[in-house]
Design an enzyme around this catalytic site. Sequence first.
Site, mmCIF file in Angstrom:
data_model
loop_
_atom_site.group_PDB
_atom_site.id
_atom_site.type_symbol
_atom_site.label_atom_id
_atom_site.label_comp_id
_atom_site.label_asym_id
_atom_site.label_seq_id
_atom_site.Cartn_x
_atom_site.Cartn_y
_atom_site.Cartn_z
ATOM 1 N N CYS A 1 13.955 -3.334 -8.001
ATOM 2 C CA CYS A 1 13.478 -2.773 -6.736
ATOM 3 C C CYS A 1 14.637 -2.037 -6.086
ATOM 4 C CB CYS A 1 12.981 -3.902 -5.830
ATOM 5 S SG CYS A 1 12.346 -3.337 -4.243
ATOM 6 N N LEU A 2 14.371 -0.864 -5.551
ATOM 7 C CA LEU A 2 15.433 -0.109 -4.881
ATOM 8 C C LEU A 2 15.976 -0.867 -3.678
ATOM 9 C CD1 LEU A 2 13.893 3.482 -5.001
ATOM 10 C CD2 LEU A 2 15.628 2.501 -6.523
ATOM 11 N N GLN B 1 10.171 0.713 2.912
ATOM 12 C CA GLN B 1 11.517 0.798 2.335
ATOM 13 C C GLN B 1 12.355 1.908 2.947
ATOM 14 O OE1 GLN B 1 9.944 0.629 -1.937
ATOM 15 N NE2 GLN B 1 11.915 -0.387 -2.131
ATOM 16 N N HIS C 1 4.990 -4.698 -1.075
ATOM 17 C CA HIS C 1 5.895 -4.266 0.001
ATOM 18 C C HIS C 1 5.140 -4.109 1.326
ATOM 19 C CE1 HIS C 1 9.826 -3.476 -1.791
ATOM 20 N NE2 HIS C 1 9.254 -2.866 -2.822
ATOM 21 N N HIS D 1 3.527 -4.295 -7.387
ATOM 22 C CA HIS D 1 4.858 -4.404 -6.763
ATOM 23 C C HIS D 1 4.916 -3.592 -5.467
ATOM 24 C CE1 HIS D 1 9.446 -4.331 -7.005
ATOM 25 N NE2 HIS D 1 9.166 -3.407 -6.096
ATOM 26 N N GLU D 2 4.462 -2.348 -5.539
ATOM 27 C CA GLU D 2 4.559 -1.480 -4.353
ATOM 28 C C GLU D 2 3.657 -1.979 -3.227
ATOM 29 O OE1 GLU D 2 6.968 0.418 -4.186
ATOM 30 O OE2 GLU D 2 7.419 0.423 -6.318
ATOM 31 N N GLY E 1 8.573 3.622 -8.053
ATOM 32 C CA GLY E 1 7.681 3.716 -6.911
ATOM 33 C C GLY E 1 8.463 3.466 -5.647
HETATM 34 NI NI NI Z 1 10.311 -2.438 -4.603
#
Ligand code: NI
Length: 190
Positions: A100-101, A52, A146, A142-143, A47
């Site tokens: 996480c990216l 981000q 953010h 999680h997303e 995701g």
């Molecule tokens: Ni993430």
Amino acid sequence: MAIHKVLRMGHPLLNQRAAAVEDFNTPELDSLIEDMLDTMQAEDGAGLAAPQIGVSRRIVVFGFDQNPRYQDVPSVPRTVLINPVIRALGDVMEEGWEGCLSVPGMRGLVPRYSAIEYTGFDATGAPLQVRADGFHARVVQHECDHLDGILYPQRIRDFTRFGFIDELAEAGLLPLQTSDDTNQSRGERS
Ligand code: NI
């Protein structure tokens, strides 16, 4: 289409609360969503949230059939979710490994609600209402974190279960392997 650089933990924008989307079906929104999907795909993300890639708006994308970064999990429907609201269905939480990216090369064991209902809007502004459990529910939580400036390390309770992927794997703690390791070491899930 464009693949964007993903901001990493430490960038102040990742700690901010993102603003709601007010106008749908604009060229700006459509192009942002397309860029998010392209970037998620290019980075093999499960995701991605708009902050981000440097845009502080309440938009997340997620979903995959198979994901080389999370090999032992079921598919998650591809979704664009705007101005999301999450409601936990019950109090039950479960621990699961997340990456996480924005926190490259690392994994941590994170508690999340096992089952949720999320509402919001799709890319065209149509309302969404979805029940999810397991990894699907985890990804959404999680997303959406953010969008409130929260990264998964802030949710970790046991910091002996947070570290670099290769170290955790070598220690036998991490059931998931790197993308070259598709058929090896499918260990137990926590
Ligand atoms: Ni993430």
